[in-house]
Design a protein around this motif. Structure first.
Motif, mmCIF file in Angstrom:
data_model
loop_
_atom_site.group_PDB
_atom_site.id
_atom_site.type_symbol
_atom_site.label_atom_id
_atom_site.label_comp_id
_atom_site.label_asym_id
_atom_site.label_seq_id
_atom_site.Cartn_x
_atom_site.Cartn_y
_atom_site.Cartn_z
ATOM 1 N N ARG A 1 0.882 -1.174 0.000
ATOM 2 C CA ARG A 1 0.000 0.000 0.000
ATOM 3 C C ARG A 1 0.912 1.213 0.000
ATOM 4 O O ARG A 1 1.691 1.422 0.933
ATOM 5 N N ASP A 2 0.840 1.976 -1.066
ATOM 6 C CA ASP A 2 1.679 3.177 -1.219
ATOM 7 C C ASP A 2 3.159 2.859 -1.002
ATOM 8 O O ASP A 2 3.885 3.602 -0.323
ATOM 9 N N GLY A 3 3.614 1.727 -1.540
ATOM 10 C CA GLY A 3 5.022 1.362 -1.461
ATOM 11 C C GLY A 3 5.444 0.688 -0.170
ATOM 12 O O GLY A 3 6.603 0.327 -0.006
ATOM 13 N N VAL A 4 4.518 0.495 0.769
ATOM 14 C CA VAL A 4 4.829 -0.151 2.044
ATOM 15 C C VAL A 4 4.237 -1.558 2.031
ATOM 16 O O VAL A 4 3.052 -1.736 1.764
ATOM 17 N N VAL A 5 5.071 -2.543 2.310
ATOM 18 C CA VAL A 5 4.607 -3.933 2.316
ATOM 19 C C VAL A 5 3.616 -4.131 3.458
ATOM 20 O O VAL A 5 3.913 -3.840 4.614
#
Length: 82
Positions: free
Chosen positions: A30-34
């Protein structure tokens, strides 16, 4: 918020019989965060059908699972079945 999903495959040679361990990892971000990571592991033994494997695994199998290796593996499994 953008959700993305990606998959990648890792492999390793498990033992002297050239069994190949395949790890398929699915990552959701989500938005580059795992936010999620799932691992599925299976083994490809000499002589196994690899038509459903990814190209990289098929190439490794073609390299390592020579006719001699397949015969040695089948002989070893037959010896263990006794």
């Amino acid at each position: 918020m953008a959700l993305t999903e990606r998959e990648y495959t890792k492999w390793s040679k498990d033992n002297e019989l050239c069994c190949i361990g395949v790890n398929k990892v699915t990552v959701i971000e989500r938005d580059g965060v795992v936010i999620s990571e799932t691992l599925h592991r299976h083994v490809v033994n000499p002589g196994d059908d690899t038509t459903n494997e990814v190209a990289e695994v098929q190439a490794i199998v073609a390299l390592l699972h020579t006719p001699a290796v397949v015969t040695a593996y089948k002989d070893k499994m037959a010896d263990q079945a006794i």
